[in-house]
Design a protein around this motif. Structure first.
Motif, PDB file in Angstrom:
ATOM      1  N   TRP A  30      55.164 -20.464  28.211  1.00 13.26           N
ATOM      2  CA  TRP A  30      53.900 -19.846  28.618  1.00 13.26           C
ATOM      3  C   TRP A  30      53.319 -19.024  27.454  1.00 13.26           C
ATOM      4  O   TRP A  30      52.153 -19.155  27.104  1.00 13.26           O
ATOM      5  CB  TRP A  30      54.113 -18.984  29.852  1.00 13.26           C
ATOM      6  CG  TRP A  30      53.030 -17.971  30.091  1.00 13.26           C
ATOM      7  CD1 TRP A  30      53.086 -16.641  29.807  1.00 13.26           C
ATOM      8  CD2 TRP A  30      51.716 -18.206  30.619  1.00 13.26           C
ATOM      9  NE1 TRP A  30      51.900 -16.038  30.137  1.00 13.26           N
ATOM     10  CE2 TRP A  30      51.045 -16.962  30.639  1.00 13.26           C
ATOM     11  CE3 TRP A  30      51.060 -19.330  31.089  1.00 13.26           C
ATOM     12  CZ2 TRP A  30      49.742 -16.834  31.104  1.00 13.26           C
ATOM     13  CZ3 TRP A  30      49.752 -19.196  31.560  1.00 13.26           C
ATOM     14  CH2 TRP A  30      49.117 -17.965  31.559  1.00 13.26           C
ATOM     15  N   LEU A  33      51.686 -20.873  24.555  1.00 18.43           N
ATOM     16  CA  LEU A  33      50.329 -21.387  24.787  1.00 18.43           C
ATOM     17  C   LEU A  33      49.258 -20.376  24.369  1.00 18.43           C
ATOM     18  O   LEU A  33      48.127 -20.755  24.085  1.00 18.43           O
ATOM     19  CB  LEU A  33      50.136 -21.752  26.263  1.00 18.43           C
ATOM     20  CG  LEU A  33      50.962 -22.929  26.777  1.00 18.43           C
ATOM     21  CD1 LEU A  33      50.770 -23.082  28.282  1.00 18.43           C
ATOM     22  CD2 LEU A  33      50.607 -24.200  26.046  1.00 18.43           C
ATOM     23  N   TYR A  38      42.321 -15.832  31.836  1.00 15.44           N
ATOM     24  CA  TYR A  38      42.475 -16.881  32.835  1.00 15.44           C
ATOM     25  C   TYR A  38      42.105 -16.351  34.210  1.00 15.44           C
ATOM     26  O   TYR A  38      41.942 -15.145  34.403  1.00 15.44           O
ATOM     27  CB  TYR A  38      43.915 -17.425  32.837  1.00 15.44           C
ATOM     28  CG  TYR A  38      44.987 -16.377  32.997  1.00 15.44           C
ATOM     29  CD1 TYR A  38      45.477 -16.026  34.254  1.00 15.44           C
ATOM     30  CD2 TYR A  38      45.525 -15.726  31.888  1.00 15.44           C
ATOM     31  CE1 TYR A  38      46.467 -15.066  34.391  1.00 15.44           C
ATOM     32  CE2 TYR A  38      46.515 -14.762  32.024  1.00 15.44           C
ATOM     33  CZ  TYR A  38      46.982 -14.433  33.282  1.00 15.44           C
ATOM     34  OH  TYR A  38      47.960 -13.482  33.413  1.00 15.44           O
ATOM     35  N   GLN A 109      52.139 -28.081  33.587  1.00 12.86           N
ATOM     36  CA  GLN A 109      51.225 -28.098  32.444  1.00 12.86           C
ATOM     37  C   GLN A 109      51.202 -26.778  31.691  1.00 12.86           C
ATOM     38  O   GLN A 109      51.238 -26.744  30.463  1.00 12.86           O
ATOM     39  CB  GLN A 109      49.809 -28.443  32.910  1.00 12.86           C
ATOM     40  CG  GLN A 109      48.804 -28.497  31.775  1.00 12.86           C
ATOM     41  CD  GLN A 109      47.414 -28.903  32.245  1.00 12.86           C
ATOM     42  OE1 GLN A 109      47.169 -29.093  33.434  1.00 12.86           O
ATOM     43  NE2 GLN A 109      46.504 -29.037  31.304  1.00 12.86           N
ATOM     44  N   TYR A 110      51.131 -25.657  32.426  1.00 14.85           N
ATOM     45  CA  TYR A 110      50.977 -24.341  31.797  1.00 14.85           C
ATOM     46  C   TYR A 110      52.232 -23.471  31.886  1.00 14.85           C
ATOM     47  O   TYR A 110      52.255 -22.375  31.334  1.00 14.85           O
ATOM     48  CB  TYR A 110      49.794 -23.599  32.412  1.00 14.85           C
ATOM     49  CG  TYR A 110      48.466 -24.255  32.130  1.00 14.85           C
ATOM     50  CD1 TYR A 110      47.917 -24.246  30.853  1.00 14.85           C
ATOM     51  CD2 TYR A 110      47.753 -24.889  33.141  1.00 14.85           C
ATOM     52  CE1 TYR A 110      46.698 -24.845  30.589  1.00 14.85           C
ATOM     53  CE2 TYR A 110      46.527 -25.489  32.891  1.00 14.85           C
ATOM     54  CZ  TYR A 110      46.010 -25.460  31.615  1.00 14.85           C
ATOM     55  OH  TYR A 110      44.801 -26.049  31.360  1.00 14.85           O
TER      56      TYR A 110
END
Length: 139
Positions: A30, A33, A38, A109-110
């Motif tokens: 995490w 990234l 967000y 994905q994240y």
């Protein structure tokens, strides 16, 4: 020395996890990234008021909550909401308490936790706590 094998299941865009090492791995992924701005929807699963449970639409900028449901963030009013980083911290602290029951799932994905549930003690009623993260979108 016993070796533990962790089996990861890919299910509806999330990966199941059960150990602190895996949580740390997801946290590192995490962080790598570099997402600091967000928004997401958070539902709190507890024996609490409907205001606490939500759902809460949360906007985070520079890793700080700026609004909840379109209202400027107030820690006194919005005490039940957390950033993604705060959810990771909550998981790490709660795992150290050796809960009798837990569910942890992470976004494929994240890498953020999208389903968290802990029951710390079988002997205590209504102390279970959980969080569900949906509608995540980097800004």
């Amino acid at each position: 020395m016993m070796k533990w094998v962790f089996i990861s299941l890919l299910l509806l865009g999330c990966t199941k996890s059960s150990g602190l090492d895996e949580v740390d791995d997801y946290f590192k992924k995490w962080n790598k990234l570099g997402i600091t701005d967000y928004e997401f929807t958070l539902r709190v699963n507890c024996f609490c008021t409907s205001e606490t449970v939500g759902p809460h639409k949360i906007v985070v900028k520079k890793n700080s909550i700026v609004s909840v449901n379109g209202i400027p963030y107030d820690p006194n009013t919005h005490y039940s909401v957390k950033t993604i980083e705060q959810l990771f911290t909550y998981i790490q602290k709660t795992l150290a308490e050796k809960p009798v029951q837990k569910t942890l799932a992470f976004d494929a994905q994240y890498f953020f936790p999208n389903n968290i549930y802990f029951d710390i003690s079988e002997m205590i009623a209504d102390e279970e706590m959980g969080y569900i993260v949906t509608d995540f979108k980097p800004l």
